[in-house]
Design an enzyme around this catalytic site. Structure first.
Site, short mmCIF file in Angstrom:
data_model
loop_
_atom_site.label_atom_id
_atom_site.label_comp_id
_atom_site.label_asym_id
_atom_site.label_seq_id
_atom_site.Cartn_x
_atom_site.Cartn_y
_atom_site.Cartn_z
N CYS A 1 98.50 21.98 17.54
CA CYS A 1 99.25 22.43 16.39
C CYS A 1 98.55 22.99 15.18
O CYS A 1 99.02 23.99 14.68
CB CYS A 1 100.29 21.40 16.00
SG CYS A 1 101.90 21.95 16.59
N ARG B 1 101.32 18.93 11.45
CA ARG B 1 101.58 19.76 12.63
C ARG B 1 101.19 19.08 13.92
O ARG B 1 101.38 19.64 14.99
CB ARG B 1 100.81 21.08 12.51
CG ARG B 1 101.13 21.86 11.27
CD ARG B 1 100.22 23.06 11.12
NE ARG B 1 100.57 24.08 12.08
CZ ARG B 1 101.38 25.09 11.81
NH1 ARG B 1 101.93 25.20 10.63
NH2 ARG B 1 101.64 25.99 12.72
N TRP C 1 98.63 18.40 18.84
CA TRP C 1 99.86 17.79 19.30
C TRP C 1 99.99 18.21 20.75
O TRP C 1 100.22 19.37 21.06
CB TRP C 1 101.05 18.28 18.45
CG TRP C 1 102.35 17.66 18.84
CD1 TRP C 1 102.78 16.41 18.52
CD2 TRP C 1 103.40 18.27 19.59
NE1 TRP C 1 104.02 16.19 19.04
CE2 TRP C 1 104.43 17.30 19.70
CE3 TRP C 1 103.56 19.51 20.20
CZ2 TRP C 1 105.61 17.56 20.40
CZ3 TRP C 1 104.74 19.76 20.88
CH2 TRP C 1 105.76 18.79 20.97
N ASN D 1 96.13 27.32 18.95
CA ASN D 1 97.47 26.77 18.73
C ASN D 1 98.43 27.68 19.47
O ASN D 1 98.42 28.89 19.27
CB ASN D 1 97.78 26.76 17.23
CG ASN D 1 99.23 26.45 16.94
OD1 ASN D 1 99.89 25.76 17.71
ND2 ASN D 1 99.75 26.98 15.84
N GLY D 2 99.23 27.10 20.36
CA GLY D 2 100.16 27.90 21.14
C GLY D 2 100.18 27.42 22.57
O GLY D 2 99.65 26.34 22.87
N GLU E 1 122.99 13.44 14.06
CA GLU E 1 121.81 13.39 13.22
C GLU E 1 121.41 11.93 12.94
O GLU E 1 120.24 11.58 12.95
CB GLU E 1 122.06 14.15 11.91
CG GLU E 1 120.97 14.04 10.85
CD GLU E 1 119.63 14.62 11.26
OE1 GLU E 1 119.56 15.33 12.28
OE2 GLU E 1 118.64 14.34 10.56
N LYS F 1 117.77 10.36 13.91
CA LYS F 1 116.89 9.65 12.97
C LYS F 1 116.55 8.27 13.53
O LYS F 1 115.42 7.82 13.45
CB LYS F 1 117.57 9.48 11.61
CG LYS F 1 117.58 10.71 10.75
CD LYS F 1 116.28 10.89 10.02
CE LYS F 1 115.82 12.30 9.90
NZ LYS F 1 116.07 13.31 10.82
N GLU G 1 114.10 8.62 16.37
CA GLU G 1 112.87 9.23 15.93
C GLU G 1 111.94 8.23 15.23
O GLU G 1 110.76 8.17 15.51
CB GLU G 1 113.26 10.34 14.95
CG GLU G 1 112.23 11.35 14.63
CD GLU G 1 112.82 12.47 13.75
OE1 GLU G 1 112.17 13.48 13.63
OE2 GLU G 1 113.94 12.32 13.18
N HIS H 1 135.44 8.39 27.55
CA HIS H 1 135.26 9.15 28.79
C HIS H 1 133.90 8.84 29.40
O HIS H 1 133.17 9.74 29.79
CB HIS H 1 135.41 10.65 28.52
CG HIS H 1 136.75 11.03 27.99
ND1 HIS H 1 137.88 11.02 28.76
CD2 HIS H 1 137.16 11.37 26.75
CE1 HIS H 1 138.95 11.36 28.01
NE2 HIS H 1 138.51 11.58 26.80
N LYS I 1 105.71 17.55 12.96
CA LYS I 1 106.75 18.01 12.05
C LYS I 1 107.31 19.37 12.44
O LYS I 1 108.50 19.55 12.54
CB LYS I 1 106.22 18.08 10.63
CG LYS I 1 107.26 18.58 9.66
CD LYS I 1 107.19 17.87 8.35
CE LYS I 1 108.42 18.12 7.53
NZ LYS I 1 109.58 17.37 7.98
#
Lengths: 386, 579, 399
Positions: free
Chosen positions: B2, B27, B71, B97-98, B452, B456, B459, B475, B574
């Site tokens: 990253c 990153r 990362w 990076n990539g 969301e 959280k 995470e 269901h 991030k």
């Protein structure tokens, strides 16, 4: 010699100032648009004291956020439970390397006062107060403290402690209970000498309406400045400070000392009279008159209102023709009865429909009032007045 | 993979590289490494994050160097997979990076030609290709190598006995900072700002030859000029101060983030774009995807405009019909998937708008126009204030479509957010911390809010959580309800209130403990649930904000109770700049 | 010898004049303050400069370039965050090879003093006598050696102050490493000198001339002092019917039109239009590309580049930033009715006559009245007929 340190206590709620302390401790209540603690920090900086520790607790997130955006680095320590001033000081012990000043974060103390004590070891600042029973009363003999009586029914003298002390690290050995006066008593019992030094200027607000007096005092030192957008037909006289992004409409009359924060909308045709503080994002609609008042962030005051001697918490929305009507009355606060005269103290988020009259009223947070009511006395949080 | 940095100049490179990598840690932080050029190339690399390891003891001499904080995408985080990677001879070193998509094929060929691989990364193929193309000139070697690569890359390469760094980028960010007799390179501006205000943003396909005194940039074989931009940023004062975690600090900055974003308003050009749109497609990933979904629920009924929401990672492979306004929502402005999707939209001549928090980020340079969120720097990996600022920007779009109908509401919404921050969470936290699974349910815009909330929870507290539309629970997922599976139900007043109450009663009947978010003073709801979290009474648009913030606090306090590393959860970074 | 010039700070006390330039770039007699210092150092024989720049560094780089124009070589280093003088000097480490001179960029020295200090044994500090030592760091000197350095204080122990000029050997860089954050919250160079003071090796050199600008109104005195001593030269076009003494400098491309009357010692920059019928007096400096028009009177004032004061204006004892525009009839008062000392934002200027400090890009409508002691921030816009006084912040609109 390493530079002097200072410990500021800002952990306590200050519950006699409810409803204003719901979202912030007393030290963070804005007076002349700056939290009380900022005056304390400023007075320390004026004296070259930069190594500052602040003890936080109640609503600490707000205090820390505020401290972080100051120019000077401030050390923060957390008092987990608000047990008392001595306990708060104890939580700062690990940060203290030598002699230090101890100050309450919720009183004003002048730079000159601090200059008087900063070179002393074991000393306190005292002041005269007409109603000493609300404070620690200090008995002084030959310039030294003889004893401290905490909030006595019958005070033997009018000299009270300002809570500002100069200590050596030895004080930590005396912190046996949770209150500083006990520690002082312990020191005196051991024959330690504590010099008593008169403060030059010190201000405290015991009850919420006392903030008005403190506000007037702080406005005396206001540095005038104009910013934002000001109409040429507005009249600004005396010490007036206007923040960025604020608009002052046509024919508005502002008679200083008055401070207005950022992004407000004032007038046209509003009248702001002396000793008034208006924080940020406040809207004062046309033909409204304000005097001797302290208005916090995000408040809206409708047209044709007359606001005198009032403290409005954050986000109050008051309809047109709101009146605050100062009248002397008795109040029961914290077990005691006290007499006072003011218009209104409103907590955060109070909503009043048009034609509301507040008469010597303390309204709690999020109180809502239907139109045309006359509201008197104490009203609990979240009440609907119908 | 990253964050990358490079330094060339008159100072010791190592401390500068380490400092730069620390700034890029958001990153990625699985492992890190640096290489410096003396007469030989010296490499130091290590698993773990810089702040944890003995960064201060890294002593590599030289005033030319490159660094990397990783990362992991290809190969697990360990010392040998950490960058920089070197070639077989040890004369070349490289950070990247990539993602190199054709690396398996390249690696096979290289192995056949006798190269020895020391890592499992895709990156290592680049350095071996460089070795093959290297005849003494690093720039030429890079020029010959990059056409062989498929995928995305930002690379910095050095060779022994050479006072140069060669940089190249394609679809991964890389910026250069120009100092006095020194040059800096990094994945974004943050590490550069403490050294210079003169920045060059490299473009896709650029190859740059960097020496202490100058930069020469080549594109498609020809020398090109790239303008030097002056950025007047102060150092981002991202102090944690006395806060236990950045996340808590950022949660408490939300009223301001919301207010500032609303206050900044929308430029006339963007307003026109919004008014002219006949339909809107939003592209986003992660938390931004949830804000985009909330927008759909708000905008469709209120502004009567069709809204489609697409995941950036799916878009490229399964492109939807491309019509109307395309909005890319990305906090960092560097999210690779979202950017790829945006490029496709542009290729289809759609008007494009970026909503981002980082000025000058890649997305701002691709989209036709940008709507900046004013969240300020967000350090914690878990998005909080950027989520609220995104909602502010998106709600402002709704407001523009409704001719300013919600001006007053949006201007006071930050007060309601502030109100929720005073809320205690102990009871709900006690339930969640013991749970293995938590369900989050809501209807309408509160369905993405519950997604969301679940994100959280997963995470930062590592408690398994799922967000469901409240009606969908029966269901299937009902089978999973037990007395140990708390359900967090968002139940504000409004048209769905009655049906939410029956849903809650159904779940209650399966003995699941219920944590409900409802209007302050809603005694009916409070009585039927186990834990009641009061939310200030307000318009549904504001309730979206307040319930979201309440769920952030719930996840935060649960994570703290479980002693998790809140700001740097395991395995996450991030901004994800790889696909 | 190498010379390090510290020029990274904004000089906050000079606001709003520092909105687009650092303090060292404020013009005195139409030249940036720092240019006077650099040319004096050059004339004293120094050719190799290291400028430590930071705040609005572009302005310094643009003006000085690599030094060719001044016959010197200039290397720049950037101090991104102003953490104090010790930190500033530290950024120049690696570029200094031998004994060197260190100068604060915001003062003016004479050539002979610089030459003399360079001949002293290092370490040495330039000191200067002053009648207001309470505003500076004070030194005590015995037998030519410095025995104490004292921070700014109410009751200074002597009237000798640290002028901000030093001669050092490169070993100072080792001492800098030991400097810790001071009571003022900065890394201070003076802390590094304590070791020298203890061993009695820090010498003092008393400067014969030292000019320092602490507050915006001090620019007027500095301007007068430099205009007095300068060689005047008249280029441009002076029409017939202009009264202009030899004590006035006129730049290339400037036209002074008929009826203009100039007296005193003034400097007018390049490409200006002056007059017709302008009246310029006292120690006045007018920057490049200005327009001072018909029936305008300027007295004892600094006007920076690109400002237009075109018709029926009066400005006395003021400092005007660049790019301002004065509507017809707008005037700046410079004397109180009670003839008392003028205050600006509550601070006394010590001057009985003082007009206003006006930042860059301020626009006045016609017939505005600016009261004595006003301070007007950059880019303020003032409506016609407005009455302006006090402290007006940047970007304020009076309409």
């Amino acid at each position: 010699m390493s530079p002097m340190q200072a410990v500021i206590l800002a952990a306590g709620e200050g519950n006699r100032l409810r409803p204003l302390t719901r979202s912030r401790p007393k030290a963070m209540i804005p007076v002349a648009n700056r939290p009380i603690i900022e005056y304390v920090i400023h007075s320390l900086l004026e004296n070259g004291i930069r190594d500052i520790v602040v003890v936080v607790g109640y609503r600490k997130e707000y205090v820390i956020r505020y401290l972080n955006q100051l120019d000077v680095p401030i050390q923060v320590v957390v008092q987990e439970r608000q047990l008392g001033t001595a306990d708060a000081l104890r939580s700062a012990e690990s940060e203290i390397a030598g002699d230090f000043l101890l100050l309450p974060g919720d009183n004003y103390i002048s730079p000159t006062s601090i200059a008087r004590i900063k070179t002393e070891r074991n000393a306190m600042l005292y002041t005269e107060h007409p109603s000493p029973s609300n404070f620690g009363v200090v008995v002084i003999k030959n310039g030294f403290v003889e004893k401290i009586l905490e909030k006595p029914e019958d005070a033997p003298t009018f000299t009270v402690s300002t809570g500002v002390f100069s200590f050596t690290p030895d004080i930590f050995g005396y912190l046996r209970s949770n209150e500083i006066p006990d520690a002082i008593a312990g020191m005196l019992a051991d024959g330690e000498k504590i010099r008593a030094i008169p403060a030059e200027d010190w201000q405290d607000a015991i009850y919420s309406w006392d903030l008005l007096k403190m506000n007037a005092r702080m406005l005396r030192d206001l540095a005038p400045a104009t910013s934002g957008t000001v109409s040429t037909t507005a009249s600004l006289r005396g010490r007036v400070r206007i923040g960025k992004g604020t608009t002052i409409g046509e024919n508005t009359v502002i008679q200083g000392p008055v401070v207005i924060g950022e992004d407000c909308e004032i007038g046209p045709n509003a009248v702001i009279m002396p000793q008034t503080s208006i924080a940020s994002r406040v809207k004062i609609e046309p033909f409204t008159y304000l005097k001797d008042s302290l208005i916090m962030d995000d408040v809206t005051v409708g047209s044709h209102s007359r606001i005198v001697s009032a403290v409005f918490g954050q986000g109050c929305i008051l309809g047109d023709h709101t009146t605050t009507y100062p009248k002397e009355a008795f109040f029961e606060v914290g077990g005691g009865v006290t007499k006072s005269e003011f218009g209104a103290v409103l907590g955060d988020g109070v909503r009043a429909a048009p034609f509301t009259t507040f008469k010597n009223c303390v309204a709690g947070n999020n109180v809502s009032i239907e139109e045309g009511r006359v509201v008197v006395g104490l009203i609990e949080d979240n009440t609907r007045v119908i | 993979m990253c964050g990358i940095v490079g330094y060339i100049g008159r100072r010791e490179a190592t401390p500068l590289l380490i400092q730069g990598l620390k700034r890029l840690e958001y990153r990625g932080y699985d492992s890190f490494g640096i290489a410096t050029v003396g007469s030989e190339i010296d490499v130091f690399k290590k698993q773990g994050r810089i702040s944890e390891s003995e960064a201060g003891t890294v002593v590599l001499g030289g005033s030319v160097g490159i660094g990397h904080t990783r990362w992991a995408t290809h190969g697990e985080p360990n010392d040998s997979n950490a960058h920089p990677h070197t070639d077989c001879t040890g004369r070349l070193a490289l950070v990247h990076n990539g993602v190199i998509e054709n690396y398996i094929e390249l690696k096979k060929q290289l192995l056949e030609r006798g190269h020895i691989f020391r890592s499992e990364t895709d990156t290592e193929v680049i350095v071996h290709l460089l070795e093959e193309n290297f005849t003494g000139d690093l720039l030429e070697a890079v020029k010959k190598t990059v056409p062989l690569l498929e995928g995305s890359y930002a690379i910095l390469a050095v060779s022994a006995h050479d006072d140069r760094i060669v940089a190249a980028r394609d679809c991964s960010p890389l910026v250069l900072g120009i100092g006095d007799g020194e040059l800096f390179a990094a994945s974004d501006m943050t590490p550069l700002l403490e050294h210079t205000e003169r920045i060059i943003f490299l473009e896709d396909g650029d190859i740059a030859e960097i020496s202490p005194e100058r930069v020469e940039i080549y594109h498609d074989g020809a020398k090109v000029e790239r303008s030097v931009e002056l950025v007047n940023w102060g150092i981002e004062d991202a102090k944690k101060g006395g806060f236990a975690h950045y996340m808590l600090k950022e949660i408490f900055e939300q009223p301001q983030a919301f207010y500032e974003t609303i206050r900044a308003g929308i430029s006339d050009a963007v307003q026109e774009m919004i008014r002219d749109a006949e339909e809107i497609t939003l592209v986003a990933c992660g938390t931004s995807y949830h804000t985009a979904l909330i927008f759909k629920y708000l905008a469709e009924p209120l502004c009567r405009i069709p809204v489609r929401v697409e995941l950036g990672s799916e878009f490229k492979y399964y492109p939807p019909p491309l019509r109307g306004l395309v909005i890319a929502v990305t906090q960092s402005g560097e999210t690779a998937d979202t950017i790829a999707a945006l490029k496709m939209a542009k290729a289809h001549n759609c008007p494009t708008l970026a909503i981002t928090n980082v000025q000058g980020s890649t997305v701002t340079r691709i989209a036709d126009t940008t709507l900046m969120m004013r969240a300020g720097p967000e350090i914690s990996v878990a998005a909080t204030k950027s989520y609220i600022a995104q909602l502010a920007a998106l709600m402002e779009i709704v407001n523009v479509r409704c001719d300013g109908k919600y001006d007053d509401l949006l201007q006071h919404a930050h007060l309601a957010i502030g109100e929720v921050l005073l809320q205690e969470m102990q009871g709900a936290v006690a339930l969640c911390r013991e749970a293995e699974h938590v369900f989050f349910v809501g209807r309408g815009p509160f369905y993405p809010v519950s997604m969301e909330g679940a994100l959280k929870m997963k995470e930062i507290s590592y408690v398994h959580a799922e967000g469901y539309a409240a009606g969908e629970l029966k269901h299937g997922p009902f089978a999973l309800l037990t007395p140990e599976t708390p359900v967090v139900a968002i139940c504000p007043p409004g048209s769905t209130y009655g049906v939410m109450i029956s849903n809650i009663k159904e779940m209650k009947a399966r003995r699941a403990p219920i944590i409900a978010l409802g209007k302050k003073g809603d005694t009916e709801l409070a009585e039927i649930v186990d834990i009641f979290i009061p939310i200030p009474d307000s318009d549904p648009m504001v309730q979206v904000l307040t319930t979201s913030v309440a769920l952030q606090l719930l996840s935060y306090h649960t994570a703290c109770a479980l002693a998790r590393d809140v700001d740097k959860p395991r395995n996450l970074a991030k901004s994800v700049t790889v696909e | 010898m190498q010379c390090v010039v510290l020029a990274a700070g904004e000089g906050k006390r000079m606001r709003p004049l520092t909105a687009r330039r650092p303090k060292v770039m404020l013009p005195i007699a139409n030249r940036p303050m720092m240019e006077h210092l650099v040319t004096a150092a050059r004339d004293a024989g120094i050719t190799e400069f290291v400028f430590v720049v930071g705040y609005c560094e572009r302005e310094i780089r643009k003006h000085f370039g690599e030094g060719e124009q001044f016959g010197v070589t200039i290397t720049y280093v950037t101090q991104r965050y102003q953490l104090g003088t010790a930190d500033a000097l530290r950024t120049a480490a690696g570029l200094i090879t031998d004994r060197f001179l260190l100068l604060n960029g915001d003062m003016i020295l004479r050539r002979d003093d610089i030459a003399a200090i360079c001949r002293m044994p290092a370490p040495c500090v330039g000191v200067s006598g002053t009648d207001h030592p309470q505003d500076y760091g004070v030194v005590t000197v015995e037998d030519g050696r410095i025995t104490a350095l004292e921070e700014k204080s109410e009751r200074p122990k002597s009237n000798l102050i640290n002028a901000g000029a030093y001669l050092f050997d490169p070993e100072i860089f080792d001492l800098l490493k030991g400097v810790k954050i001071s009571g003022r919250g900065e890394l201070e160079l003076t802390d590094a000198l304590e070791a020298y003071i203890r061993t009695g090796s820090l010498r003092a050199y008393t400067l014969g001339y030292w000019l320092d600008v602490g507050q915006p109104w001090d620019l007027l005195d500095a301007n007068a002092a430099l205009l007095e001593g300068m060689q005047h030269e008249q280029r441009g076009t002076v029409e017939a019917g202009v009264t202009i003494p030899e004590t006035v400098t006129v730049g290339e491309g400037t036209v002074i039109r008929a009826g203009t009357y100039i007296e005193g010692s003034c400097v007018i920059g390049e490409n200006c239009t002056i007059g017709p019928h302008a009246y310029i007096r006292g120690a006045t400096s007018i920057g490049d590309n200005c327009h001072i028009g018909h029936a305008t009177e300027l007295k004892n004032t600094i006007v920076m580049a690109g400002t237009k004061i075109p018709h029926f204006n009066y400005i006395g004892d003021s400092v005007i930033g660049s790019g301002c525009n004065f509507g017809a009839g707008t005037k700046v008062a410079n004397l109180r009715h009670d003839h008392g000392t003028v205050k600006v934002c509550g601070k006394s200027t010590g001057r009985r006559k003082f007009g206003a400090i006006i930042g860059d890009g301020v626009q006045f409508g016609i017939n505005c009245s600016v009261n004595v002691g006003s301070l007007i921030g950059s880019n303020a816009r003032i409506a016609p007929h407005a009455w302006v006084e006090g402290c007006i912040e940047d970007e304020t609109v009076i309409r």
